[in-house]
Design a protein around this motif. Sequence first.
Motif, PDB file in Angstrom:
ATOM      1  N   GLU A 146       0.832  -1.197   0.000  1.00  0.00           N
ATOM      2  CA  GLU A 146       0.000   0.000   0.000  1.00  0.00           C
ATOM      3  C   GLU A 146       0.869   1.250   0.000  1.00  0.00           C
ATOM      4  O   GLU A 146       2.015   1.224   0.444  1.00  0.00           O
ATOM      5  N   PRO A 147       0.333   2.356  -0.518  1.00  0.00           N
ATOM      6  CA  PRO A 147       1.105   3.600  -0.515  1.00  0.00           C
ATOM      7  C   PRO A 147       1.369   4.075   0.911  1.00  0.00           C
ATOM      8  O   PRO A 147       0.547   3.877   1.810  1.00  0.00           O
ATOM      9  N   SER A 148       2.516   4.698   1.106  1.00  0.00           N
ATOM     10  CA  SER A 148       2.826   5.302   2.395  1.00  0.00           C
ATOM     11  C   SER A 148       3.776   6.473   2.158  1.00  0.00           C
ATOM     12  O   SER A 148       4.508   6.504   1.173  1.00  0.00           O
ATOM     13  N   THR A 149       3.742   7.411   3.054  1.00  0.00           N
ATOM     14  CA  THR A 149       4.586   8.601   2.916  1.00  0.00           C
ATOM     15  C   THR A 149       6.045   8.244   3.160  1.00  0.00           C
ATOM     16  O   THR A 149       6.363   7.623   4.183  1.00  0.00           O
ATOM     17  N   PRO A 150       6.942   8.610   2.250  1.00  0.00           N
ATOM     18  CA  PRO A 150       8.360   8.278   2.467  1.00  0.00           C
ATOM     19  C   PRO A 150       8.912   8.998   3.689  1.00  0.00           C
ATOM     20  O   PRO A 150       8.542  10.135   3.990  1.00  0.00           O
ATOM     21  N   PHE A 151       9.780   8.327   4.409  1.00  0.00           N
ATOM     22  CA  PHE A 151      10.474   8.972   5.512  1.00  0.00           C
ATOM     23  C   PHE A 151      11.462   9.999   4.954  1.00  0.00           C
ATOM     24  O   PHE A 151      12.066   9.790   3.893  1.00  0.00           O
ATOM     25  N   GLU A 156      13.372   9.071  11.788  1.00  0.00           N
ATOM     26  CA  GLU A 156      11.920   8.861  11.841  1.00  0.00           C
ATOM     27  C   GLU A 156      11.566   7.380  11.973  1.00  0.00           C
ATOM     28  O   GLU A 156      10.440   7.043  12.344  1.00  0.00           O
ATOM     29  N   ILE A 157      12.481   6.502  11.646  1.00  0.00           N
ATOM     30  CA  ILE A 157      12.209   5.070  11.696  1.00  0.00           C
ATOM     31  C   ILE A 157      12.433   4.584  13.124  1.00  0.00           C
ATOM     32  O   ILE A 157      13.550   4.651  13.642  1.00  0.00           O
ATOM     33  N   LYS A 158      11.393   4.094  13.738  1.00  0.00           N
ATOM     34  CA  LYS A 158      11.455   3.738  15.155  1.00  0.00           C
ATOM     35  C   LYS A 158      11.581   2.236  15.403  1.00  0.00           C
ATOM     36  O   LYS A 158      11.820   1.821  16.533  1.00  0.00           O
ATOM     37  N   ASP A 159      11.423   1.423  14.354  1.00  0.00           N
ATOM     38  CA  ASP A 159      11.454  -0.018  14.566  1.00  0.00           C
ATOM     39  C   ASP A 159      12.497  -0.667  13.659  1.00  0.00           C
ATOM     40  O   ASP A 159      12.941  -0.084  12.669  1.00  0.00           O
ATOM     41  N   LEU A 160      12.880  -1.870  14.030  1.00  0.00           N
ATOM     42  CA  LEU A 160      13.796  -2.649  13.202  1.00  0.00           C
ATOM     43  C   LEU A 160      13.001  -3.464  12.193  1.00  0.00           C
ATOM     44  O   LEU A 160      11.841  -3.813  12.444  1.00  0.00           O
ATOM     45  N   ARG A 174       8.294  -0.810   5.509  1.00  0.00           N
ATOM     46  CA  ARG A 174       8.275   0.625   5.218  1.00  0.00           C
ATOM     47  C   ARG A 174       9.542   1.298   5.723  1.00  0.00           C
ATOM     48  O   ARG A 174       9.888   1.208   6.899  1.00  0.00           O
ATOM     49  N   GLY A 175      10.264   1.947   4.805  1.00  0.00           N
ATOM     50  CA  GLY A 175      11.482   2.669   5.145  1.00  0.00           C
ATOM     51  C   GLY A 175      12.702   1.805   5.355  1.00  0.00           C
ATOM     52  O   GLY A 175      13.785   2.317   5.654  1.00  0.00           O
ATOM     53  N   HIS A 176      12.570   0.492   5.187  1.00  0.00           N
ATOM     54  CA  HIS A 176      13.676  -0.426   5.488  1.00  0.00           C
ATOM     55  C   HIS A 176      14.367  -1.007   4.252  1.00  0.00           C
ATOM     56  O   HIS A 176      15.388  -1.689   4.397  1.00  0.00           O
TER      57      HIS A 176
END
Length: 286
Positions: A146-151, A156-160, A174-176
Motif C-alpha cells: 500500500e502507498p505510504s509517505t516516504p520517511f 523517523e524510523i522507530k522499529d527494526l 516501510r522505510g527499510h
Amino acid sequence: MSPLPLDDSLYKEEDMGFIKQETGIYDPDALKDHVLRIQKKAYALHGFPCIRGFRFARTVISQLPAYQQALKVGKERDGAIFLDLGCCCGTDIRKIASDGYPVRNLLASDILKAFWNIGHELFMSTPTSFPVVFLPGDALNPAFLEPSTPFVTPSEIKDLPPPMASLSSLAPLRGHVSVIHISAFFHLFTEEQQHHFARCLAGLLSPLPGSLIFGRHIGHSNAGLKWSLRTGMDDQKMFCHSPESWVELWEGVFPKGSINVEVELKEAPTDAGQMRDWLVWSVSRI
C-alpha cells in the motif's frame, strides 16, 4: 486472447551464459533441451511474453546503469535489504547474489510462487542451496502493498525490520528497503496504477543516502496511450511514460529535493519481438 505459440527459433545460446554458469550445463544441445523443457512448463502456467521470448532465462539487471550502485549498497551497508518485485523465475536476483550481494538480505516477490519454484528447476537449485526468501503477493492488493509517505530522515524510523522469513506482506518493510529492482512491470498497468505503485515503492525505500529504486520498462518519447505490449493493436493500448513525465512522477511522490532521478530512452526488442523504446531509470535518495 490466447497466447502465441512457442517458437524455438527465439532461443539464443549466447543469452544463456548465466544459466550455463549456474547449472554447469555446457553442452549446447543439453542446455537447449533443459531451457525449452522449463519454458514449456512455465508457459503452461501462464502465457507471458517474457516466457515465450526467453526473458525468464536471461539476465537484464546487470546491464542497467544503476546495477553497480546497487551492488555497492549491498556490500557496504549492513543489513541492506534488496527487493526484486515482479521477479518471475528469479534470474535477476540470482545474478546479483552471484555478484556478491549478501543472500541473507535478498527478498523476491511475485504474484505466483509457482514461477519461483520453476526457477529452482531452471537453475537446478533448492531452497537450501539458494535460500532467498520468496514472498508471494498481489501488488494491487492493499493488504500486501500500500502507498505510504516516504520517511525524510533515518531518525523517523522507530522499529527494526522484521525477519524476512516472517513476512506475509511488504507493509512491515516501510522505510527499510535499501534497493528495489522492478523491471518490465510498470507498462503493464494504467497511468493511475503506475502512480499508485510509485507511491508504494517510495514508502518502502530507506531514507539513507544512496538507497535506490531502479529498472526498465517500455516508454515513449511522448507520454500517453501507445501500442499494445504484444501486438501493437489499437484496442489494447498501454500507458507509456516519457523521460520527462517519469521524472515528474517520482519527484511528485518523494519530498522535494530528496531524490535524484536518472532516466534515458533506449530502443530494444520487447519479449514479443517488437522494437520498442524502453525507459532505463533509477531513483536514488540524496
